[in-house]
Design a protein around this motif. Structure first.
Motif, PDB file in Angstrom:
ATOM      1  N   SER A   1       0.844  -1.180   0.000  1.00 34.18           N
ATOM      2  CA  SER A   1       0.000   0.000   0.000  1.00 34.18           C
ATOM      3  C   SER A   1       0.887   1.239   0.000  1.00 34.18           C
ATOM      4  O   SER A   1       2.013   1.210   0.467  1.00 34.18           O
ATOM      5  N   LEU A   2       0.355   2.314  -0.554  1.00 34.34           N
ATOM      6  CA  LEU A   2       1.066   3.573  -0.661  1.00 34.34           C
ATOM      7  C   LEU A   2       0.140   4.700  -0.280  1.00 34.34           C
ATOM      8  O   LEU A   2      -1.074   4.600  -0.454  1.00 34.34           O
ATOM      9  N   VAL A   3       0.713   5.785   0.181  1.00 34.86           N
ATOM     10  CA  VAL A   3      -0.043   7.002   0.434  1.00 34.86           C
ATOM     11  C   VAL A   3       0.415   8.033  -0.582  1.00 34.86           C
ATOM     12  O   VAL A   3       1.610   8.302  -0.705  1.00 34.86           O
ATOM     13  N   LEU A   4      -0.521   8.565  -1.348  1.00 38.86           N
ATOM     14  CA  LEU A   4      -0.214   9.583  -2.338  1.00 38.86           C
ATOM     15  C   LEU A   4      -0.705  10.925  -1.824  1.00 38.86           C
ATOM     16  O   LEU A   4      -1.791  11.022  -1.269  1.00 38.86           O
ATOM     17  N   ASP A   5       0.095  11.958  -2.014  1.00 41.76           N
ATOM     18  CA  ASP A   5      -0.225  13.300  -1.532  1.00 41.76           C
ATOM     19  C   ASP A   5      -0.604  14.170  -2.729  1.00 41.76           C
ATOM     20  O   ASP A   5       0.202  14.958  -3.217  1.00 41.76           O
ATOM     21  N   ILE A   6      -1.838  13.980  -3.256  1.00 46.85           N
ATOM     22  CA  ILE A   6      -2.243  14.691  -4.467  1.00 46.85           C
ATOM     23  C   ILE A   6      -3.430  15.602  -4.204  1.00 46.85           C
ATOM     24  O   ILE A   6      -4.179  15.423  -3.261  1.00 46.85           O
ATOM     25  N   GLY A   7      -3.570  16.586  -5.082  1.00 47.67           N
ATOM     26  CA  GLY A   7      -4.670  17.535  -5.006  1.00 47.67           C
ATOM     27  C   GLY A   7      -4.185  18.892  -5.477  1.00 47.67           C
ATOM     28  O   GLY A   7      -2.982  19.179  -5.464  1.00 47.67           O
ATOM     29  N   GLY A   8      -5.108  19.731  -5.927  1.00 46.36           N
ATOM     30  CA  GLY A   8      -4.707  21.033  -6.446  1.00 46.36           C
ATOM     31  C   GLY A   8      -3.791  20.857  -7.639  1.00 46.36           C
ATOM     32  O   GLY A   8      -4.129  20.175  -8.598  1.00 46.36           O
ATOM     33  N   ASP A   9      -2.585  21.433  -7.574  1.00 40.99           N
ATOM     34  CA  ASP A   9      -1.636  21.306  -8.681  1.00 40.99           C
ATOM     35  C   ASP A   9      -0.571  20.243  -8.415  1.00 40.99           C
ATOM     36  O   ASP A   9       0.489  20.242  -9.036  1.00 40.99           O
ATOM     37  N   ILE A  10      -0.880  19.311  -7.522  1.00 37.60           N
ATOM     38  CA  ILE A  10       0.028  18.205  -7.194  1.00 37.60           C
ATOM     39  C   ILE A  10      -0.593  16.890  -7.653  1.00 37.60           C
ATOM     40  O   ILE A  10      -1.741  16.584  -7.326  1.00 37.60           O
TER      41      ILE A  10
ATOM     42  N   GLY B   1      -2.477  17.784 -11.894  1.00 40.04           N
ATOM     43  CA  GLY B   1      -2.841  17.943 -10.503  1.00 40.04           C
ATOM     44  C   GLY B   1      -4.057  17.116 -10.141  1.00 40.04           C
ATOM     45  O   GLY B   1      -5.001  17.004 -10.918  1.00 40.04           O
ATOM     46  N   GLY B   2      -4.013  16.491  -8.967  1.00 41.84           N
ATOM     47  CA  GLY B   2      -5.133  15.709  -8.475  1.00 41.84           C
ATOM     48  C   GLY B   2      -5.303  14.359  -9.137  1.00 41.84           C
ATOM     49  O   GLY B   2      -6.296  13.675  -8.904  1.00 41.84           O
ATOM     50  N   ARG B   3      -4.344  13.947  -9.972  1.00 40.04           N
ATOM     51  CA  ARG B   3      -4.454  12.677 -10.701  1.00 40.04           C
ATOM     52  C   ARG B   3      -3.172  11.858 -10.563  1.00 40.04           C
ATOM     53  O   ARG B   3      -2.119  12.387 -10.276  1.00 40.04           O
ATOM     54  N   VAL B   4      -3.315  10.575 -10.835  1.00 38.08           N
ATOM     55  CA  VAL B   4      -2.164   9.674 -10.870  1.00 38.08           C
ATOM     56  C   VAL B   4      -1.842   9.393 -12.328  1.00 38.08           C
ATOM     57  O   VAL B   4      -2.662   8.833 -13.060  1.00 38.08           O
TER      58      VAL B   4
ATOM     59  N   VAL C   1       7.278   4.738  -7.665  1.00 37.98           N
ATOM     60  CA  VAL C   1       6.145   5.608  -7.371  1.00 37.98           C
ATOM     61  C   VAL C   1       6.667   6.954  -6.882  1.00 37.98           C
ATOM     62  O   VAL C   1       7.452   7.024  -5.940  1.00 37.98           O
ATOM     63  N   PHE C   2       6.225   7.995  -7.550  1.00 38.55           N
ATOM     64  CA  PHE C   2       6.523   9.364  -7.153  1.00 38.55           C
ATOM     65  C   PHE C   2       5.230   9.906  -6.553  1.00 38.55           C
ATOM     66  O   PHE C   2       4.308  10.272  -7.290  1.00 38.55           O
ATOM     67  N   PRO C   3       5.103   9.932  -5.213  1.00 38.25           N
ATOM     68  CA  PRO C   3       3.815  10.210  -4.580  1.00 38.25           C
ATOM     69  C   PRO C   3       3.383  11.679  -4.573  1.00 38.25           C
ATOM     70  O   PRO C   3       2.228  11.975  -4.286  1.00 38.25           O
TER      71      PRO C   3
END
Length: 93
Positions: A4-13, A85-88, A59-61
């Motif tokens: 499992s991984l935690v991704l820190d995405i949202g906005g322009d990330i 941003g906001g996507r994988v 993985v670049f989170p």
């Protein structure tokens, strides 16, 4: 055992998953913003044990939205990938 991984995405990330073969296990893959080859950052390829089998990926989170060069080695580009941003985003080696 599942990974499992935690991704820190949202906005322009966004985040980036680079799929590789087992031959790149433990290798480091570098990225840089297109046009800024000296601004490189890297992550390591790991084997991930999933219900459908073992997959190898880096993985670049947390990646700033933009277009990136994926480097094969210090002087050779492998390709480019767009991170939104906001996507994988996904890239296959």
């Amino acid at each position: 055992m599942a990974s499992s991984l935690v991704l820190d995405i949202g906005g322009d990330i966004g985040a980036l998953v680079i799929h590789t073969g087992p031959d790149l296990d433990s290798a480091e893959i570098e990225l840089s913003p297109v046009g800024f080859d000296h601004q490189r950052f890297h992550n390591q390829v790991h084997a991930r044990h999933l219900p459908e089998g073992v997959r190898h990926n880096a993985v670049f989170p947390r990646v700033q939205a933009g277009e990136y060069t994926v480097w094969r080695d210090h002087s050779t580009a492998h390709g480019t990938v767009l991170v939104e941003g906001g996507r994988v985003a996904e890239y296959t080696w």
